[in-house]
Design an enzyme around this catalytic site. Structure first.
Site, PDB file in Angstrom:
ATOM      1  CB  CYS A 200      -0.645 -11.656  -6.679  1.00 16.65           C
ATOM      2  SG  CYS A 200      -0.348  -9.905  -7.043  1.00 16.65           S
TER       3      CYS A 200
ATOM      4  CG  ASP B 275      -3.993  -8.738 -10.334  1.00 19.98           C
ATOM      5  OD1 ASP B 275      -5.196  -8.841 -10.675  1.00 19.98           O
ATOM      6  OD2 ASP B 275      -3.127  -8.194 -11.043  1.00 19.98           O
TER       7      ASP B 275
ATOM      8  NE  ARG C 152      -5.611  -8.348 -13.486  1.00 22.69           N
ATOM      9  CZ  ARG C 152      -4.592  -7.906 -14.225  1.00 22.69           C
ATOM     10  NH1 ARG C 152      -4.761  -7.699 -15.521  1.00 22.69           N
ATOM     11  NH2 ARG C 152      -3.406  -7.681 -13.677  1.00 22.69           N
TER      12      ARG C 152
ATOM     13  CG  HIS D   6      -0.878 -12.807 -11.481  1.00 28.99           C
ATOM     14  ND1 HIS D   6      -1.102 -11.744 -12.326  1.00 28.99           N
ATOM     15  CD2 HIS D   6      -0.584 -12.263 -10.281  1.00 28.99           C
ATOM     16  CE1 HIS D   6      -0.977 -10.610 -11.656  1.00 28.99           C
ATOM     17  NE2 HIS D   6      -0.660 -10.889 -10.411  1.00 28.99           N
TER      18      HIS D   6
ATOM     19  CB  CYS E 131       2.767 -10.281 -11.373  1.00 35.99           C
ATOM     20  SG  CYS E 131       2.619  -9.748  -9.649  1.00 35.99           S
TER      21      CYS E 131
HETATM   22 CO    CO Z   1       0.367  -9.619  -9.170  1.00 33.87          CO
END
Ligand code: CO
Length: 212
Positions: free
Chosen positions: A43, A45, A47, A99, A102
């Site tokens: 992803c 993302d 993090r 994750h 999400c």
């Molecule tokens: Co995500």
């Protein structure tokens, strides 16, 4: 946390310094070429950075990331990355890593309108439809989202297995192995979902290509 754009450039200079202190030939080696054994589909993302969370060095993981780690068969960007990884780099393992928490999956679970993004989220909504009975039965919203995240990863592993040039590789050997992992933002740990594939045998028949 870096907030100013200059922080990133300063951070880079610092990283180069530290790296050279420990490994003087680090960049000479990397400049010579890459031979990663892993392809990571994760992803976007911020993090969930592939190399940091696996304690892996630059040069070890070929990476593609998008919202909610999707494998969409009309995404020529992703398919080009996968093709290069499988046919040229000959990676041994492909990891689809999602994750919990999400935002993309959460958005897809809602009935909110996100404008242009809805076109991408549609592919995640399709996963909900495929598992609607199981997901609707989970009353707790956080638990339903967790399960939706896991099922989405599983479907993306299957989507990779449906790709004809991956099935072609399996005709000639056991690799690549495709794995589904989930990352927890709460404790930083990765979990193998046990949905690995390295054959087309458990795909619905219509997705199985004839051996060449
Ligand atoms: Co995500």
């Amino acid at each position: 946390m870096s907030e100013k754009i200059q922080d990133l450039l300063n951070g880079n200079a610092q990283w180069v310094n530290n790296t050279l202190k420990h490994t003087p030939d680090f960049f000479d080696n990397l400049a010579a070429g890459q031979t990663p054994k892993f392809l990571w589909i994760g992803c976007s993302d911020s993090r969930v950075p592939a190399t940091e969370i696996t304690n892996a060095l630059p040069g070890s993981i070929f990476v593609q990331r998008n919202i909610a780690n999707m494998v969409v068969h009309t995404d020529s960007n992703l398919l080009s990355v996968v093709n290069y990884a499988v046919k040229v780099l000959k990676v041994k393992h492909i990891i689809v890593c999602g994750h919990y928490g999400c935002g993309g999956v959460q958005a897809a679970m809602s009935n909110n309108n996100y404008g242009f993004l809805d076109n991408w989220l549609m592919h995640i909504k399709d996963v909900y439809r495929l598992h609607q009975d199981e997901l609707d039965a989970i009353e707790n919203e956080e638990k339903r989202l967790d399960k939706y995240v896991e099922l989405n990863i599983k479907e993306q592993v299957s989507n990779l297995a449906k790709v004809s040039f991956i099935q072609e590789e399996w005709d000639n050997g056991e690799f690549p192995h495709i794995h589904g992992w989930v990352y927890s933002l709460k404790d930083g740990l990765l979990k193998d979902l046990g949905v690995s594939k390295n054959s087309n045998e458990d795909l619905e028949e219509v997705y199985q290509y004839n051996k060449k």
